[in-house]
Write a protein that holds these residues in place. Structure first.
Motif: not given
Length: 258
Positions: A45-50, A56-58, A68-71, A78-89
């Protein structure tokens, strides 16, 4: 699909709040060959992850399920910069911090803030611990000194100290932005305006360098302090997902009771 970026490939981070931090990590740790190496990726989708350490920064968009699978594959807690629509497992907790930005001033006057020489960084660390119990509990002096020194040597960070009682840290500089990670005043010196004076000087200095300053307030009660200094809120807060220690260790059942 998330793919690893090749060395030298442009990052082009769309979100300045995490983008300047990703750019800093890539510059300071991208060439390392140990556990501190910062690997950067691009989502379909064009996002950058580090990925750096257990974080994991997005910056930008990423398919939530793939994220989630990638993390989990990377072992990120810890994931920072999570998309607003993301649902947490299950096993993840969400926190959010108001995000703000300060654009460079058109005209700049006043003295430059007092940058901290290397031999005074221990005082800065002690002041941060004194001012913030959470920082004191989470931070290690040697790791903090090593990381900050590496960033400063590459022009990716700066630290300021006023009257030995107030400090401000720009922990990431990149892409025309500076990330203000903390402004702290010693408890016994509060109420004298030291923090506000130092923040104003830091913002003036960043304006001279054509840098916009971004920050995420740990507490919503701090927002008025930043608004008085000329910050304005960003559209979206900084969303952070943290994996519980039990889940990271493979706990049997991490669901919270209803």
């Amino acid at each position: 699909m998330i793919r690893l970026l090749s060395p030298g490939e442009a990052l082009c981070c769309p979100d300045p709040l995490t983008g300047c931090r990703i750019e800093t990590l890539a510059d300071c740790y991208g060439s390392m060959a140990n556990e501190l190496k910062a690997d950067c990726y691009r989502s379909g989708e064009g996002g950058v992850l580090c990925h750096w350490g257990d974080r994991l920064l997005l910056s930008g968009c990423c398919d939530p399920n793939e994220l989630w699978d990638f993390a989990l594959m990377l072992g990120a807690a810890r994931i920072e910069g999570l998309p607003a629509a993301a649902r947490l497992p299950d096993g993840w907790q969400l926190e959010q911090h108001p995000a703000l930005i300060h654009a460079p001033a058109v005209s700049v006057s006043g003295e430059r803030p007092p940058a901290v020489p290397a031999d005074r960084l221990r005082r800065v660390f002690a002041l941060l611990c004194e001012a913030d119990p959470a920082f004191s509990a989470e931070s290690d002096l040697l790791h903090w000194l090593s990381d900050l020194t590496r960033r400063r040597n590459r022009g990716r960070a700066e630290v300021f100290l006023l009257e030995d009682r107030a400090t401000a840290c720009l922990s990431a500089i990149g892409g025309g932005y500076a990330y203000l990670s903390m402004v702290a005043t010693a408890p016994g010196a509060r109420g004298r305006g030291l923090g506000g004076r130092l923040l104003h000087a830091v913002l003036q200095d960043c304006s001279r360098r054509k840098l916009s300053v971004v920050t995420a307030a740990r507490d919503s009660a701090l927002v008025p302090f930043y608004l008085r200094a000329g910050f304005r809120p960003l559209k979206s807060p900084l969303l952070i997902a943290t994996r519980s220690r039990r889940a990271a260790a493979g706990g049997a059942d991490d669901k919270e009771s209803d």
